[in-house]
Design a protein around this motif. Sequence first.
Motif, mmCIF file in Angstrom:
data_model
loop_
_atom_site.group_PDB
_atom_site.id
_atom_site.type_symbol
_atom_site.label_atom_id
_atom_site.label_comp_id
_atom_site.label_asym_id
_atom_site.label_seq_id
_atom_site.Cartn_x
_atom_site.Cartn_y
_atom_site.Cartn_z
ATOM 1 N N LEU A 156 0.832 -1.207 0.000
ATOM 2 C CA LEU A 156 0.000 0.000 0.000
ATOM 3 C C LEU A 156 0.861 1.250 0.000
ATOM 4 N N LEU A 157 1.895 1.281 0.834
ATOM 5 C CA LEU A 157 2.747 2.463 0.911
ATOM 6 C C LEU A 157 3.467 2.727 -0.402
ATOM 7 N N ARG A 158 3.901 1.688 -1.076
ATOM 8 C CA ARG A 158 4.570 1.905 -2.370
ATOM 9 C C ARG A 158 3.624 2.526 -3.380
ATOM 10 N N GLU A 159 2.356 2.120 -3.357
ATOM 11 C CA GLU A 159 1.384 2.703 -4.285
ATOM 12 C C GLU A 159 1.095 4.167 -3.935
ATOM 13 N N LEU A 160 0.954 4.455 -2.661
ATOM 14 C CA LEU A 160 0.704 5.841 -2.253
ATOM 15 C C LEU A 160 1.908 6.733 -2.540
ATOM 16 N N ASP A 161 3.088 6.177 -2.451
ATOM 17 C CA ASP A 161 4.312 6.946 -2.661
ATOM 18 C C ASP A 161 4.446 7.434 -4.099
ATOM 19 N N LYS A 162 3.643 6.871 -5.015
ATOM 20 C CA LYS A 162 3.684 7.268 -6.425
ATOM 21 C C LYS A 162 2.857 8.521 -6.703
ATOM 22 N N ILE A 163 2.072 8.975 -5.740
ATOM 23 C CA ILE A 163 1.180 10.118 -5.975
ATOM 24 C C ILE A 163 1.997 11.404 -5.889
ATOM 25 N N GLU A 164 2.350 11.957 -7.019
ATOM 26 C CA GLU A 164 3.299 13.065 -7.077
ATOM 27 C C GLU A 164 2.759 14.342 -6.451
ATOM 28 N N GLU A 165 1.446 14.505 -6.404
ATOM 29 C CA GLU A 165 0.885 15.737 -5.842
ATOM 30 C C GLU A 165 1.104 15.849 -4.334
ATOM 31 N N LEU A 166 1.370 14.744 -3.676
ATOM 32 C CA LEU A 166 1.585 14.767 -2.233
ATOM 33 C C LEU A 166 3.015 15.171 -1.914
ATOM 34 N N ALA A 167 3.170 15.945 -0.845
ATOM 35 C CA ALA A 167 4.507 16.297 -0.368
ATOM 36 C C ALA A 167 4.961 15.332 0.724
ATOM 37 N N TRP A 168 4.077 15.089 1.680
ATOM 38 C CA TRP A 168 4.413 14.238 2.828
ATOM 39 C C TRP A 168 3.334 13.179 3.026
ATOM 40 N N ILE A 169 3.757 11.980 3.377
ATOM 41 C CA ILE A 169 2.869 10.920 3.862
ATOM 42 C C ILE A 169 3.350 10.546 5.259
ATOM 43 N N ARG A 170 2.447 10.601 6.222
ATOM 44 C CA ARG A 170 2.804 10.324 7.621
ATOM 45 C C ARG A 170 2.011 9.106 8.099
ATOM 46 N N ILE A 171 2.666 8.245 8.880
ATOM 47 C CA ILE A 171 2.051 6.995 9.335
ATOM 48 C C ILE A 171 1.870 7.041 10.850
ATOM 49 N N LEU A 172 0.630 6.845 11.302
ATOM 50 C CA LEU A 172 0.338 6.822 12.732
ATOM 51 C C LEU A 172 -0.141 5.434 13.162
ATOM 52 N N TYR A 173 0.059 5.152 14.454
ATOM 53 C CA TYR A 173 -0.529 3.990 15.123
ATOM 54 C C TYR A 173 -0.034 2.655 14.554
ATOM 55 N N SER A 174 1.281 2.491 14.543
ATOM 56 C CA SER A 174 1.877 1.241 14.068
ATOM 57 C C SER A 174 2.151 0.326 15.259
ATOM 58 N N TYR A 175 1.388 -0.725 15.374
ATOM 59 C CA TYR A 175 1.562 -1.697 16.446
ATOM 60 C C TYR A 175 2.913 -2.389 16.269
ATOM 61 N N PRO A 176 3.620 -2.695 17.368
ATOM 62 C CA PRO A 176 4.968 -3.272 17.228
ATOM 63 C C PRO A 176 4.964 -4.763 16.885
ATOM 64 N N ARG A 177 4.292 -5.084 15.798
ATOM 65 C CA ARG A 177 4.337 -6.433 15.223
ATOM 66 C C ARG A 177 4.182 -6.297 13.712
ATOM 67 N N HIS A 178 4.447 -7.394 12.989
ATOM 68 C CA HIS A 178 4.285 -7.452 11.541
ATOM 69 C C HIS A 178 5.173 -6.461 10.806
ATOM 70 N N PHE A 179 6.349 -6.169 11.366
ATOM 71 C CA PHE A 179 7.341 -5.377 10.642
ATOM 72 C C PHE A 179 8.184 -6.344 9.804
ATOM 73 N N THR A 180 7.786 -6.518 8.562
ATOM 74 C CA THR A 180 8.460 -7.447 7.668
ATOM 75 C C THR A 180 9.686 -6.798 7.033
ATOM 76 N N ASP A 181 10.559 -7.629 6.447
ATOM 77 C CA ASP A 181 11.703 -7.091 5.706
ATOM 78 C C ASP A 181 11.239 -6.129 4.629
ATOM 79 N N GLU A 182 10.149 -6.479 3.968
ATOM 80 C CA GLU A 182 9.596 -5.641 2.905
ATOM 81 C C GLU A 182 9.161 -4.287 3.449
ATOM 82 N N LEU A 183 8.556 -4.272 4.633
ATOM 83 C CA LEU A 183 8.106 -3.007 5.213
ATOM 84 C C LEU A 183 9.292 -2.146 5.623
ATOM 85 N N PHE A 184 10.311 -2.746 6.254
ATOM 86 C CA PHE A 184 11.514 -1.975 6.600
ATOM 87 C C PHE A 184 12.102 -1.317 5.349
#
Length: 484
Positions: free
Chosen positions: A233-261
């Motif tokens: 999902l983040l990779r797809e959102l990162d393609k939206i050129e009109e956005l300046a910043w994307i901020r992520i809130l409320y990340s539970y300390p599990r499911h941090f995969t290699d891909e997510l890092f």
Amino acid sequence: MTRPSTNDPAEAELRGTISFVSLGCSKNTVDSERMLGLLAQAGYALVPEGTDSDLVIVNTCGFIDAARKESCGVIDEMLGRKRAGRVKGVIVAGCLAERQKDTLLEDFPDVDQVVGVFGREQIVQVSDRILGGLHEQRTLFNPAPVNAQDDRARLRITPRHLAYLKVSEGCDRLCTFCAIPYMRGKHVTKPIERVVEEARELAADGVRELVLVAQDMTYYGMDLYGEPRLAELLRELDKIEELAWIRILYSYPRHFTDELFATLAGAKRIVPYLDMPLQHINDRMLKLMNRRHDRAETTAIIDRLRAEIPGLVLRTTFIVGFPGETEAEFQEMADFVAGRRFQRLGVFTYSLEPDTPAAKLPGHLPDDVKNARRDEIMRIQRPIAEAFNQSLVGRELDVLIDGHAPSGTNEWVGRTFADAPDVDGVVLTRGPGLQVGDVVPCEILATEGYDLVARASAPPSRRRRARPRPRKRPGSSLTVLDGM
């Protein structure tokens, strides 16, 4: 309390006028905006809260005791306006309505309609019934949906350059202190393509900072796809050129995969800021809280995040005074806060929630002990936050301008990448020709408590800017962010 902007009722034939009070978290804000969008499409006009209107809607929070008291206070205030003839009807919606569905009308018999969390899509029909004099059915409660609700076509009450986007609803964690699953239901993922479509709609409406919210961000995708899909999902959102910043809130300390890092480290628009509510660090407390992770797992995630994302700002929250918390267990938390040096941190005293498992645990602590422990954590944290702010002095950082400062025409209030809206500090900056929503390179001149003082060092950028890449200053071991 979020205050919406105003539509002029004289501009169109009206179905009625609505004033609106939105309480609670950013996820509740999205629900408020969706209801306002539906009402506007149906021909209702929004008028400023506090003025006379046909109806007033209070979208309540029911999370903890303090939030419930605030919601009840606002309901009382709105009912006072009804008795004074200033409004015709009062609608109570949201989390408090859902949590106290069996008692709310007993506590507030003059409320015209109670609408649960999942009744928001029928807000127009509810409003029509009240203005039509139909008062027989005074409650509307729908079961939690099996699919995520559509949040598009909102009438936003945030500044135009800022928007919250819910990527999922509900929670499967069942932490013993938390009533959210009882109010918001089980976790349901909003499909990737719908999130991206909503993000593009918001970007086209002028949004420069997109703040992603969920009850459990890293769990995204598990129910729908059978695996965590936040990285995709983040990779797809990162393609939206009109956005300046994307901020992520409320990340539970599990499911941090290699891909997510890897995605967090390499994205162009995702700012190096992560909100990870930990609540405690002692293993026995974490087990009693049913957090499903331990100190070792948490420490490993934090270490890797900081190693792979230079300049990362971490925000967390802790709960002190959980039932049975010993002095030694509290001291373990205090030592962890001192050693880990979170740039942003909040702390809550445990709030007894009657319909949660923790309410039945032995060893509930008196308020004076809980308050003293909260004060001690904040005593430890304050110099850490101040030292981080001091480390920014002399640097040039991009500042997103949120609005005018009250002190002068060329003085503005904004935020750096390190500051989430409404929960972190602000930047007080000076500079001619600035506008709300500008991304402005600023020289940080000084600190002022939790805030910064700055001066615009270059003309504002009204183009969308990608996230700066980490670099090293020549002859220094300090990692800085190029262009920030």
